[in-house]
Structure formats: structure tokens, C-alpha cells
Design a protein around this motif. Sequence first.
Motif, PDB file in Angstrom:
ATOM      1  N   TYR A 113       0.876  -1.175   0.069  1.00  0.00           N
ATOM      2  CA  TYR A 113       0.101   0.034  -0.058  1.00  0.00           C
ATOM      3  C   TYR A 113       0.933   1.310   0.227  1.00  0.00           C
ATOM      4  N   GLN A 132     -10.554   4.591  -0.305  1.00  0.00           N
ATOM      5  CA  GLN A 132      -9.706   5.445   0.208  1.00  0.00           C
ATOM      6  C   GLN A 132      -9.605   5.728   1.872  1.00  0.00           C
ATOM      7  N   PRO A 133     -10.574   5.544   2.481  1.00  0.00           N
ATOM      8  CA  PRO A 133     -10.548   5.341   3.967  1.00  0.00           C
ATOM      9  C   PRO A 133      -9.809   4.321   4.532  1.00  0.00           C
ATOM     10  N   VAL A 168       1.291   4.342  -3.062  1.00  0.00           N
ATOM     11  CA  VAL A 168       1.003   5.806  -2.630  1.00  0.00           C
ATOM     12  C   VAL A 168       2.345   6.477  -3.075  1.00  0.00           C
ATOM     13  N   MET A 209      -3.645   9.721  -3.216  1.00  0.00           N
ATOM     14  CA  MET A 209      -4.238   8.634  -2.341  1.00  0.00           C
ATOM     15  C   MET A 209      -5.511   7.965  -2.812  1.00  0.00           C
ATOM     16  N   THR A 210      -6.077   9.013  -3.645  1.00  0.00           N
ATOM     17  CA  THR A 210      -7.233   8.358  -4.429  1.00  0.00           C
ATOM     18  C   THR A 210      -6.836   7.485  -5.649  1.00  0.00           C
ATOM     19  N   SER A 215      -6.040   5.279   3.832  1.00  0.00           N
ATOM     20  CA  SER A 215      -5.608   5.955   4.717  1.00  0.00           C
ATOM     21  C   SER A 215      -5.359   5.606   6.134  1.00  0.00           C
ATOM     22  N   LYS A 216      -6.346   4.596   6.689  1.00  0.00           N
ATOM     23  CA  LYS A 216      -6.166   4.327   7.929  1.00  0.00           C
ATOM     24  C   LYS A 216      -5.098   3.300   8.088  1.00  0.00           C
ATOM     25  N   ALA A 241      -2.063   5.385   8.174  1.00  0.00           N
ATOM     26  CA  ALA A 241      -1.962   6.223   9.445  1.00  0.00           C
ATOM     27  C   ALA A 241      -1.430   5.163  10.524  1.00  0.00           C
ATOM     28  N   ARG A 290       1.088  15.503   3.168  1.00  0.00           N
ATOM     29  CA  ARG A 290      -0.074  15.383   2.484  1.00  0.00           C
ATOM     30  C   ARG A 290      -0.672  17.060   1.982  1.00  0.00           C
ATOM     31  N   ILE A 348       1.027  13.983  -2.709  1.00  0.00           N
ATOM     32  CA  ILE A 348       1.708  13.496  -1.457  1.00  0.00           C
ATOM     33  C   ILE A 348       3.168  13.409  -1.692  1.00  0.00           C
TER      34      ILE A 348
END
Length: 292
Positions: free
Chosen positions: A8, A29-30, A12, A18-19, A33-34, A37, A50, A55
Motif C-alpha cells: 500500500y 480510500q478511507p 501511494v 491517495m485516491t 488512509s487508515k 496512518a 499531504r 503527497i
Amino acid sequence: MELRVLRYFLAVTQYQNMTRAAKELLVSQPTLSKQLADLENELGTKLFIRGHRHITLTEEGQYLQSRAKEMVQLADQTTANIRKNQAISGTLSIGAGESIRMQRIMRIISNIVQDYPDIKIHLISGNGDEMEKALDHGTIDFAVFMGHRDLSNFNYLRLPEVDQWGIIMLKDDPLSNKTAITPQDLLGHPLIVSEQGLQEHRFQDWWGNLNQQMNIIATFSLPFNAQLLVENTGAYMFTFDHLLVNSHQHHLIFRSLSPKLVEPITIVWKKNTIQSKAAQLLIKRLKTTLNK
């Protein structure tokens, strides 16, 4: 760190968005992102800056990017090597500098691929330091060294062929009328020299006490772009014989050094490491050609 998350992360860094990365990875996407993170929390550092559209990587992110590529590549190669137990398959990764004396190894590889179509070959070009580092990290199976190196940490086979140093110059240069080039011939002329050869003092004995009078204007790792520089500057380039690219042969010519300067060629692999069946096959066949 999980390989999935590293993949992942690399997606990126590749798309810088990210999209788009989420779309290519077929995840939301969520979710993406998680995961990233959580990776930053696990490592205790920020990996991304970001922006609104793009990015970019922090210094820590750049470091992780280089190591993540190695880890993912190693995992993929290991999986390919053990996936089929009944037949010899997988990937053979070989790193080497540029040399016509790679012909012996390439002929063996060609025969192996014909006999075992499931074996795939990955060739990587680079200087000796880069290839030794890749070998230490496990991202290649074999390295081919041109020149003398410390081999105490490796298993190795010395090939009977040697590389011969010489000079590439313009065809209409006055020195092209000579059959071989001496150190005195190069005094006062601009020189382009192999970076690795210079660092390892390959030419020290050849030019002897004229070292301080040599006018080195550029160094190189691989020869193609350096030949373009010869065409445009009229400089003299130290390189191995038979590396003159066809597209440059209308303008350039090779002349050997006098006295001769040659380098041994050695294929090496890591000690205390279980080789894949494909790697074992390459070693076996190479030994057979050396014993003839």
C-alpha cells in the motif's frame, strides 16, 4: 510491518495521490488512509506530507521507500522460488557491470531458460559496490564483479576471461593513429574515468607518478552516457574493450592501454545461504563449463 501495508505504502509513493492509489489497489480510500496512518503510528514518525493534490515523502518516508522495495522484491522472489515443488522454477536475479565477458554466463542462462521455461531471469546493471549491497540485502542471487575485490564473505567462481582497459576517443583524434595509449599520451588532455575504478585506485600503477598530472573532468558508473560526453567534448574515456555502442561507432574508436591493464571477472553468491534450485542449477552448469 506487514507486506500488504508495505505494498500500500509503495503504491501511494508511486502515484503520489491517495485516491488513485486506492483505485489501483482496489481498496477504499478511507481503508488505505487508515492503514498508512497505522503504519506511521507503528514507526513513530511521519512518512508523508499531504498536499491538496499530491503527497510527498518525508526523509523517513524516502528511507522506508528504498527498504520497502527491497523487502517486497525479496518476498516476491522467495515466493516464486518455492511455489512449484515438482519442477525447477522461480527467478534468477543477477547483478553485474557492463562487460562483453558476460557472454559465458548469458549462454548458460539461455540454455537454462530453454530447458526450464518456468525460470525467469532478472538482470540488474550497476557497479560492484551497488551489486555487493544488493547481494547483502538478498535482492539478487548473484553478483558479477569486474576487478579485484574482497571475496572473503562470499562463495565465488573466477571466470577464465578478463576485461581489458582502454581508451574511447574521437575517430579523427590524433591519438587514434596509435595502436595503444600510454600514460604520457594523455598528459594535458581531458579524461573521463570510471568512478569505481578511480575509487579503487585501478589506474594508480598504470599512470604511476603522473597521477597528479592527469586531468580528470568527469566520472561515470555505466558507459553509455559517458560515450555521449566523449562525442561532445573530445575527452578520453577509460573503459573496457568491446563496450563501444553501435550508435557511437561512426564517431568514436577504442584503443587499448600500454602497458596492458586487465581485470579478473568473478561471479559470487552469499555464504551460508540455501540457494534456490534455479540458482543451484546455474552454479552447477557454470562449474561444468569451467572444468572443460
